[in-house]
Scaffold this active site. Sequence first.
Site, PDB file in Angstrom:
ATOM      1  N   GLU A 224       0.822  -1.213   0.000  1.00 48.52           N
ATOM      2  CA  GLU A 224       0.000   0.000   0.000  1.00 48.52           C
ATOM      3  C   GLU A 224       0.855   1.262   0.000  1.00 48.52           C
ATOM      4  OE1 GLU A 224      -3.069   0.555  -0.566  1.00 48.52           O
ATOM      5  OE2 GLU A 224      -3.684  -1.531  -0.646  1.00 48.52           O
TER       6      GLU A 224
ATOM      7  N   TYR B  17      -6.369   6.863   3.997  1.00 53.94           N
ATOM      8  CA  TYR B  17      -6.563   5.807   2.998  1.00 53.94           C
ATOM      9  C   TYR B  17      -5.781   4.541   3.356  1.00 53.94           C
ATOM     10  CZ  TYR B  17      -6.012   2.901  -0.982  1.00 53.94           C
ATOM     11  OH  TYR B  17      -5.971   1.786  -1.769  1.00 53.94           O
TER      12      TYR B  17
ATOM     13  N   ASP C 179      -9.386   6.557  -2.150  1.00 55.79           N
ATOM     14  CA  ASP C 179      -8.234   7.235  -2.761  1.00 55.79           C
ATOM     15  C   ASP C 179      -8.713   7.951  -4.029  1.00 55.79           C
ATOM     16  OD1 ASP C 179      -8.621   5.263  -4.608  1.00 55.79           O
ATOM     17  OD2 ASP C 179      -6.532   4.586  -4.654  1.00 55.79           O
TER      18      ASP C 179
ATOM     19  N   CYS D  99     -13.219   1.784 -15.085  1.00 54.51           N
ATOM     20  CA  CYS D  99     -13.614   3.193 -14.912  1.00 54.51           C
ATOM     21  C   CYS D  99     -12.343   4.040 -14.845  1.00 54.51           C
ATOM     22  CB  CYS D  99     -14.461   3.341 -13.646  1.00 54.51           C
ATOM     23  SG  CYS D  99     -15.336   4.901 -13.587  1.00 54.51           S
TER      24      CYS D  99
ATOM     25  N   CYS E 239     -18.679  -2.403 -17.980  1.00 50.42           N
ATOM     26  CA  CYS E 239     -18.745  -2.099 -16.549  1.00 50.42           C
ATOM     27  C   CYS E 239     -19.838  -2.920 -15.852  1.00 50.42           C
ATOM     28  CB  CYS E 239     -19.018  -0.610 -16.358  1.00 50.42           C
ATOM     29  SG  CYS E 239     -19.163  -0.166 -14.627  1.00 50.42           S
TER      30      CYS E 239
ATOM     31  N   CYS F 161     -25.027   3.534 -12.522  1.00 45.92           N
ATOM     32  CA  CYS F 161     -24.171   4.717 -12.710  1.00 45.92           C
ATOM     33  C   CYS F 161     -24.967   5.894 -13.278  1.00 45.92           C
ATOM     34  CB  CYS F 161     -23.016   4.363 -13.642  1.00 45.92           C
ATOM     35  SG  CYS F 161     -21.941   5.755 -13.971  1.00 45.92           S
TER      36      CYS F 161
HETATM   37 FE1  SF4 Z   1     -17.390   4.270 -14.645  1.00 42.78          FE
HETATM   38 FE2  SF4 Z   1     -20.010   4.549 -14.692  1.00 42.78          FE
HETATM   39 FE3  SF4 Z   1     -18.756   3.942 -16.920  1.00 42.78          FE
HETATM   40 FE4  SF4 Z   1     -18.941   2.145 -14.953  1.00 42.78          FE
HETATM   41  S1  SF4 Z   1     -20.593   3.006 -16.182  1.00 42.78           S
HETATM   42  S2  SF4 Z   1     -17.103   2.649 -16.149  1.00 42.78           S
HETATM   43  S3  SF4 Z   1     -18.835   3.479 -13.150  1.00 42.78           S
HETATM   44  S4  SF4 Z   1     -18.533   5.827 -15.761  1.00 42.78           S
END
Ligand code: SF4
Length: 361
Positions: free
Chosen positions: A38, A121, A139, A193, A203, A209
């Site tokens: 880390e 963090y 972070d 992302c 994703c 999202c």
């Molecule tokens: Fe990022 Fe949202 Fe795209 Fe997923 S859908 S990669 S969380 S911007």
Amino acid sequence: MLNNLPDFHSRLLSWYHQNKRDLPWRQTTDPYSIWISEIMLQQTQVNTVIPYYKRFLGQFPTIEELSQATLDEVLKQWEGLGYYSRARNLHVAAQTLVKENLGQFPEHRNELKKLPGIGDYTSAAIASIAFNQAVPAVDGNIKRVFARLAAIDDPVNVTTSNKRFNRMASQILYHDDPGSYNQALMELGALVCRPQKPECGKCPVSSHCTAFKSGKVEQFPQVKKRLKTPEYHIAVGVVIRNKKLLITRRPENGLLGGLWEFPGGKLENNEEPNKACVREIKEETGLNVTPVEHLTTVKHAYSHFKIKMDVYICNFVSGEVELSGPTDYRWIAPEVIDEYAFPKANHKFISKLKKWQGLAS
Ligand code: SF4
């Protein structure tokens, strides 16, 4: 915030378990190893960290062995990784834990935060990954993911927005397996992302999202513009006396603290670099020198400024070493130069220096 949290957790974690990278620190829950990883991963890319992590643990496999090492040995293992206060803090923290806590890591986040170099963090990452404690780790990568998930328009690079991101992190934390969950968010930020061109089509949580669903992914995260990075012009001298080279040691507290370097410093108003080299060496070491050759010019970027460095080969003329600024010095034979830890900017000319004909004669 997010609707249907169980669905969000389940999608994120099953994606993580199927797609996570096989990183060496993911094969252990040993707090010492997690701690080293880390700290190394702060401000540093995973691919850069992997060989350093393996070498460091090879050299210092236990906290006891790290505590018994000299600072020079620790810095040598850290050489080239940057942000050297991280290495100095590791060393001090290891000595403290061995002396005061029988080499055992405190499990509680607040106790971890008392150690040098461990902040919000890192303490959360160690507590959740090594001890499975339900604490959110936030972070820069996770802030970016959150900013997009919840369309948060607070800039991610100002501390005043931390409260909002931390609140979201606490609200959506997965308490049953916080270590995997925190790592899953980090992995999502690293693989999908990403800062540029997030792969929303791949994703696992796109259905949660807000930025994606409203077609505004490019608008997040918001970033406050920083002032232009200043550039400094530096002159450095490789002082040669009886075939030995003068190196000096930087003070332990501060940028590149504890590393060795060739003496020199910033040019003053309209000063010529060769004259600045003579003046700086006189001021830092008390020695009178004469530049005899311009070895090279190198450029290097630090996090908050850049440097252009003119490097001169200098002959020793007169004087005795009297340090002002550096904390130590050595006259070293060229063959042993690799035994000392130098900043990256010095490494940019050391290979050329080794080939310089005057050293062989
Ligand atoms: Fe990022 Fe949202 Fe795209 Fe997923 S859908 S990669 S969380 S911007």
